[in-house]
Design an enzyme around this catalytic site. Sequence first.
Site, PDB file in Angstrom:
ATOM      1  N   GLU A   1     -46.739 -31.386  22.510  1.00  0.00           N
ATOM      2  CA  GLU A   1     -46.950 -31.739  23.920  1.00  0.00           C
ATOM      3  C   GLU A   1     -46.014 -32.893  24.203  1.00  0.00           C
ATOM      4  O   GLU A   1     -46.062 -33.918  23.519  1.00  0.00           O
ATOM      5  CB  GLU A   1     -48.414 -32.110  24.163  1.00  0.00           C
ATOM      6  CG  GLU A   1     -49.375 -30.928  23.959  1.00  0.00           C
ATOM      7  CD  GLU A   1     -49.026 -29.694  24.783  1.00  0.00           C
ATOM      8  OE1 GLU A   1     -48.458 -29.835  25.883  1.00  0.00           O
ATOM      9  OE2 GLU A   1     -49.290 -28.576  24.316  1.00  0.00           O
TER      10      GLU A   1
ATOM     11  N   CYS B   1     -48.851 -39.280  30.128  1.00  0.00           N
ATOM     12  CA  CYS B   1     -47.895 -38.170  30.253  1.00  0.00           C
ATOM     13  C   CYS B   1     -48.113 -37.447  31.576  1.00  0.00           C
ATOM     14  O   CYS B   1     -47.205 -36.849  32.119  1.00  0.00           O
ATOM     15  CB  CYS B   1     -48.055 -37.212  29.087  1.00  0.00           C
ATOM     16  SG  CYS B   1     -49.774 -36.877  28.753  1.00  0.00           S
TER      17      CYS B   1
HETATM   18  P1  NAD Z   1     -42.032 -41.165  21.297  1.00  0.00           P
HETATM   19  O1  NAD Z   1     -41.420 -39.818  21.404  1.00  0.00           O
HETATM   20  O2  NAD Z   1     -41.153 -42.355  21.363  1.00  0.00           O
HETATM   21  O3  NAD Z   1     -42.851 -41.297  19.922  1.00  0.00           O
HETATM   22  C1  NAD Z   1     -43.804 -40.343  19.553  1.00  0.00           C
HETATM   23  C2  NAD Z   1     -43.921 -40.333  18.051  1.00  0.00           C
HETATM   24  O4  NAD Z   1     -42.723 -39.810  17.499  1.00  0.00           O
HETATM   25  C3  NAD Z   1     -44.125 -41.713  17.445  1.00  0.00           C
HETATM   26  O5  NAD Z   1     -45.027 -41.645  16.367  1.00  0.00           O
HETATM   27  C4  NAD Z   1     -42.735 -42.051  16.958  1.00  0.00           C
HETATM   28  O6  NAD Z   1     -42.715 -42.984  15.899  1.00  0.00           O
HETATM   29  C5  NAD Z   1     -42.274 -40.696  16.481  1.00  0.00           C
HETATM   30  N1  NAD Z   1     -40.807 -40.576  16.320  1.00  0.00           N
HETATM   31  C6  NAD Z   1     -39.849 -41.310  16.882  1.00  0.00           C
HETATM   32  N2  NAD Z   1     -38.640 -40.884  16.458  1.00  0.00           N
HETATM   33  C7  NAD Z   1     -38.857 -39.861  15.618  1.00  0.00           C
HETATM   34  C8  NAD Z   1     -38.026 -39.017  14.844  1.00  0.00           C
HETATM   35  N3  NAD Z   1     -36.711 -39.120  14.894  1.00  0.00           N
HETATM   36  N4  NAD Z   1     -38.616 -38.072  14.085  1.00  0.00           N
HETATM   37  C9  NAD Z   1     -39.953 -37.938  14.055  1.00  0.00           C
HETATM   38  N5  NAD Z   1     -40.797 -38.713  14.754  1.00  0.00           N
HETATM   39  C10 NAD Z   1     -40.248 -39.655  15.535  1.00  0.00           C
HETATM   40  O7  NAD Z   1     -43.168 -41.225  22.414  1.00  0.00           O
HETATM   41  P2  NAD Z   1     -44.116 -42.415  22.823  1.00  0.00           P
HETATM   42  O8  NAD Z   1     -43.293 -43.460  23.499  1.00  0.00           O
HETATM   43  O9  NAD Z   1     -44.995 -42.808  21.717  1.00  0.00           O
HETATM   44  O10 NAD Z   1     -45.011 -41.649  23.910  1.00  0.00           O
HETATM   45  C11 NAD Z   1     -44.530 -41.373  25.191  1.00  0.00           C
HETATM   46  C12 NAD Z   1     -44.013 -39.955  25.300  1.00  0.00           C
HETATM   47  O11 NAD Z   1     -45.023 -39.038  24.888  1.00  0.00           O
HETATM   48  C13 NAD Z   1     -43.691 -39.596  26.738  1.00  0.00           C
HETATM   49  O12 NAD Z   1     -42.546 -38.798  26.772  1.00  0.00           O
HETATM   50  C14 NAD Z   1     -44.921 -38.808  27.172  1.00  0.00           C
HETATM   51  O13 NAD Z   1     -44.695 -37.928  28.251  1.00  0.00           O
HETATM   52  C15 NAD Z   1     -45.264 -38.080  25.917  1.00  0.00           C
HETATM   53  N6  NAD Z   1     -46.660 -37.680  25.896  1.00  0.00           N
HETATM   54  C16 NAD Z   1     -46.952 -36.392  26.181  1.00  0.00           C
HETATM   55  C17 NAD Z   1     -48.271 -35.962  26.204  1.00  0.00           C
HETATM   56  C18 NAD Z   1     -48.625 -34.540  26.541  1.00  0.00           C
HETATM   57  O14 NAD Z   1     -49.773 -34.158  26.358  1.00  0.00           O
HETATM   58  N7  NAD Z   1     -47.683 -33.751  27.028  1.00  0.00           N
HETATM   59  C19 NAD Z   1     -49.287 -36.876  25.905  1.00  0.00           C
HETATM   60  C20 NAD Z   1     -48.951 -38.188  25.585  1.00  0.00           C
HETATM   61  C21 NAD Z   1     -47.631 -38.581  25.582  1.00  0.00           C
END
Ligand code: NAD
Length: 541
Positions: free
Chosen positions: A293, A327
């Site tokens: 998501e 989100c």
């Molecule tokens: P992010 O993508 O920065 O981080 C999410 C996770 O991915 C974290 O644990 C981070 O450490 C990890 N990550 C970062 N780089 C990575 C890599 N190269 N490989 C693997 N993992 C990696 O997101 P965030 O800032 O924590 O959250 C915000 C984002 O999440 C927004 O884009 C939001 O829309 C989305 N979001 C979506 C939903 C949904 O249900 N669609 C819900 C919540 C958040």
Amino acid sequence: MSRGFFNVPTPINEPVKGYAPGSPEREELLATYKKMIANKIDVPMHIYGREIRTGNTKNITPPHDHQHIVGQYHVAEKKHVEEAIATALAARQAWSNASWMERASIFLKAAELLAGPYRAKMNAATMIAQSKNVHQAEIDASCEMIDFFRFNVQYMTDIFKDQPASAPGIWNRVEYRPLEGFVYAITPFNFTSIAANLCAAPALMGNVVVWKPSDHQAYSAQVIVDLFKEAGLPDGVINVIYGDPVMITDTILASPDFAGLHFTGSTTIFKNLWKQIGTNIHTYKTYPRIVGETGGKDFIWAHNSANPLQVATAITRGAFEYQGQKCSAASRAYIPYSLWEDVKKHLIAQTNEMKMGSPEDPSNFVNAVIHEGSFDKIASYIDAAKTATDAEIIIGGNYDKSKGYFIEPTVIVAKSPTYKTMTTELFGPVISIYIYEDADWEHSLKLVDESTEYALTGAIFSKDRYIVEKASKALENAAGNFYINDKPTGAVVGQQPFGGARASGTNDKAGSAQNLLRWTSVRLIKETFVTPEDYKYPFLE
Ligand code: NAD
């Protein structure tokens, strides 16, 4: 060993507590907050129930008071990631063979513990390190997490009950086996409940998990670990590691036993993970399940038959609650000229009333954004809008990171429907509004549908049923969660299963049976009671 077809307790949504002045829940929560913020927490990793402290640590600081260190968490080396995989696999046999009632009991117990003795602690951790106000912490870290645990147990049994027909003389049945391997859960900062659910949903279905929480959610992640432990989750079922996401991911995705990814976060990272899994596909014993998501550019569209006060309220709540870091947060709106002056008047009035500051003061509607990177990114878009010829800031536009990462609720009026803040996910308290000619309402729906790559949430406002019907049809694929005359945020487990399509995710609907099904691999068993002994069919005679 089961000796009965058991019904599970009928799930009900956890009632949201009010935290009104003088209420016992408010006093308990604020006292817990004060106590926790005055102390230091040391967050280890968790591998097979052991607390791993590497000494290589990073600080945990409240976004609203970034010089105040509330604790630290320990980060992994490659060997810890390998150990987490190995111990998850070691725990797999006992866990996957445990009866479903045992697994259900653990998560039902976790729900009750969270509804009671863990509530204030979980909410306070979320307020401190993720900068949520009292209400936002309550609806996420307590109520939604409790709902996930309770409803998922019901959904699991609904899935198990789905069985094939059997013809005379045979018995067909299906088993919903856990995946053969381990699940990798990568979770975002913004919802404590999502972090817990991304581990708990696969685990409930009998899977073992390696969990990499967001660096910015480590405090409440530790409370989740404590909660699971007290609820009786066996060692090794959910293993928690922190650290460099690239190193951790490279190590995990190189394992032949990697069986599934449960991801929530941004779109680009998810797409890269999918690509990496594709590149490694020959390594794996099974085709991994990929559930993600991801980002959104969630809309509010109003017709001139809408009530302007209702539209304005949907914008202020939808865009500014939790600083726009949901989100599902509204981040673009389309308003007809004839309605705009009224909507604007209410927007200004409501936004002017909003207070901003620490969550410790419950009268603050707006708190800080999560970290400096996010602050700087949002500020740069605000600065660009200040000097742009095709955009105007009509509300807010100020920001200050001297103590915390505070950004005022900001409204940008965009003269072009493709102005960059109309199409880019900023993940902050900023909404961009495009004013359209009333007569062009059908064209404006096309803009809503086609301006971005996302399709997560969206809301339409109209009192005219024909318009509601037409807009719903025109935006059929523009949102996985679609709201009529309501803001696009606030999905409740058991009521509005959540997820988006296009670049917003695989739409496997968190908080539904659909999601749980992804963590199973069905085995069909056909048993024949009188087995044939002659190869010849009657038509051969
Ligand atoms: P992010 O993508 O920065 O981080 C999410 C996770 O991915 C974290 O644990 C981070 O450490 C990890 N990550 C970062 N780089 C990575 C890599 N190269 N490989 C693997 N993992 C990696 O997101 P965030 O800032 O924590 O959250 C915000 C984002 O999440 C927004 O884009 C939001 O829309 C989305 N979001 C979506 C939903 C949904 O249900 N669609 C819900 C919540 C958040």
